[in-house]
Enzyme design. Structure first.
Site, mmCIF file in Angstrom:
data_model
loop_
_atom_site.group_PDB
_atom_site.id
_atom_site.type_symbol
_atom_site.label_atom_id
_atom_site.label_comp_id
_atom_site.label_asym_id
_atom_site.label_seq_id
_atom_site.Cartn_x
_atom_site.Cartn_y
_atom_site.Cartn_z
ATOM 1 N N HIS A 80 31.813 -18.689 34.791
ATOM 2 C CA HIS A 80 31.880 -19.689 35.860
ATOM 3 C C HIS A 80 30.785 -19.470 36.898
ATOM 4 O O HIS A 80 30.170 -20.434 37.374
ATOM 5 C CB HIS A 80 33.255 -19.676 36.523
ATOM 6 C CG HIS A 80 34.369 -20.005 35.591
ATOM 7 N ND1 HIS A 80 35.698 -19.829 35.915
ATOM 8 C CD2 HIS A 80 34.360 -20.497 34.321
ATOM 9 C CE1 HIS A 80 36.458 -20.208 34.890
ATOM 10 N NE2 HIS A 80 35.668 -20.602 33.913
ATOM 11 N N HIS A 239 36.149 -28.972 31.895
ATOM 12 C CA HIS A 239 36.037 -27.517 32.042
ATOM 13 C C HIS A 239 35.370 -26.883 30.829
ATOM 14 O O HIS A 239 34.630 -25.898 30.960
ATOM 15 C CB HIS A 239 37.392 -26.861 32.284
ATOM 16 C CG HIS A 239 37.248 -25.390 32.531
ATOM 17 N ND1 HIS A 239 36.835 -24.877 33.742
ATOM 18 C CD2 HIS A 239 37.382 -24.320 31.696
ATOM 19 C CE1 HIS A 239 36.731 -23.560 33.655
ATOM 20 N NE2 HIS A 239 37.063 -23.196 32.429
ATOM 21 N N ASP A 243 32.244 -24.359 30.905
ATOM 22 C CA ASP A 243 32.121 -23.100 30.157
ATOM 23 C C ASP A 243 30.852 -23.078 29.313
ATOM 24 O O ASP A 243 30.153 -22.058 29.242
ATOM 25 C CB ASP A 243 33.335 -22.904 29.243
ATOM 26 C CG ASP A 243 34.536 -22.334 29.968
ATOM 27 O OD1 ASP A 243 34.378 -21.811 31.089
ATOM 28 O OD2 ASP A 243 35.648 -22.397 29.406
ATOM 29 N N HIS A 266 33.972 -19.897 23.900
ATOM 30 C CA HIS A 266 32.978 -18.869 24.235
ATOM 31 C C HIS A 266 32.368 -18.225 22.993
ATOM 32 O O HIS A 266 31.150 -18.028 22.914
ATOM 33 C CB HIS A 266 33.617 -17.784 25.106
ATOM 34 C CG HIS A 266 34.160 -18.289 26.396
ATOM 35 N ND1 HIS A 266 33.395 -18.952 27.324
ATOM 36 C CD2 HIS A 266 35.411 -18.228 26.924
ATOM 37 C CE1 HIS A 266 34.144 -19.273 28.365
ATOM 38 N NE2 HIS A 266 35.369 -18.853 28.138
#
Length: 298
Positions: A80, A239, A243, A266
């Site tokens: 973030h 969001h 990411d 991720h």
């Protein structure tokens, strides 16, 4: 060509680590041109540095971590803050923290954007370099996939697919044309999220010990538990784009290209970046982007 950026002043903030649950103070310092992004854990003796580049990325389970193989330690949950730096086009900064994890704040990048803007942005007397895609690269994991392709700008096209009443055909997909301004208005305030059933299992395994309704969107089987609800109808997919912006910044530069992700996270984002770097003809580091006015992006 535009110039590299750093901070004008030193700023700090304090918060709780999402996974460790530990309070940590974060201090951000200006840095010279071509320093890059450096995280420094001052809780260790001696202090340990983590330079942002793809080889320094460690665990990508539930968050993106940086590793220092010499000392065998990591700094957790950098994505973030990295997204905020990418969003503001910051090239050089030293980030000190007195614990193992970047604080989660409200679960978005917005507090970090505000912190960086509070410090002020300063131009340096060196040209800004970009990581530019020259070939299409794609990675897959079952039905999940992620792709980077050449484009004179930076766009992100993301689709999520959760079997949950909050997610539907109208809010599972988002296309984002990146500029510093649009990042702040459309993406930076989108919060991380989780499901009640999974959260307790993760806590039992030693994760999300600092998670709460003030640092994430939480959903039970039917709806959002947070009393304030969602910040956007499609906050979840926004969001995921946040990411991805942070994960792609692990190359150490702002990216010029187009990212497309389907159920990516991720780990797959990192796998994609490594696949790109492994193909030397697929990318270049350059300060001159023909056909793209980067001053309109940053």
């Amino acid at each position: 060509m535009i110039k590299q950026r750093t901070l004008k002043n030193i700023v700090c903030t304090t918060g709780i680590g999402l996974h460790t649950g530990q309070e940590v103070t974060l201090t951000l310092y200006p840095a010279l041109a071509n320093t890059g992004i450096i995280y420094r854990r001052i809780d260790l003796n001696p202090p340990v540095d983590f330079c942002v580049n793809i080889e320094s990325v460690g665990s990508t389970f539930l968050c993106t971590c940086l590793k220092n193989n010499t000392y065998g330690v990591q700094v957790l949950t950098v994505e973030h803050l990295s997204a905020a730096q990418s969003g503001l086009g910051i090239d050089n900064i030293i980030i000190e923290l007195n614990g193992p994890e970047v604080p989660i704040m409200d679960g978005s990048a917005d507090p970090f954007v505000s912190l960086l803007l509070k410090a002020g942005i300063k131009e340096l007397n060196s040209s800004k370099n970009f990581f530019r895609l020259k070939q299409i690269v794609r990675v897959e994991d079952g039905d999940r996939w992620a792709e980077l392709r050449p484009f004179n700008g930076f766009t992100l096209d993301f689709t999520i697919d959760y079997d949950h009443p909050v997610v539907n055909m109208k809010n599972k997909h988002y296309f984002f044309n990146f500029t510093s301004k649009s990042f702040r208005s459309e993406i930076s305030s989108a919060r991380t999220f989780g499901f009640v059933d999974n959260i307790q299992k993760l806590k039992n395994c030693g994760f999300v010990l600092g998670g709460s309704l003030t640092s994430s969107v939480v959903m039970d089987k039917y709806q959002v538990v947070n009393s304030e609800g969602l910040r956007f109808n499609n906050e979840l997919v926004r969001h995921k784009i946040l990411d991805a912006v942070g994960d792609l910044f692990m190359c150490g530069y702002n990216l010029i290209g187009s990212f497309i992700g389907f159920k990516s996270g991720h780990t797959l984002n990192n796998k994609l970046l490594r696949a790109v770097l492994a193909r030397r003809k697929a990318w270049e580091i350059t300060s001159c982007i023909q056909g793209c006015d980067v001053s309109k992006i940053f």
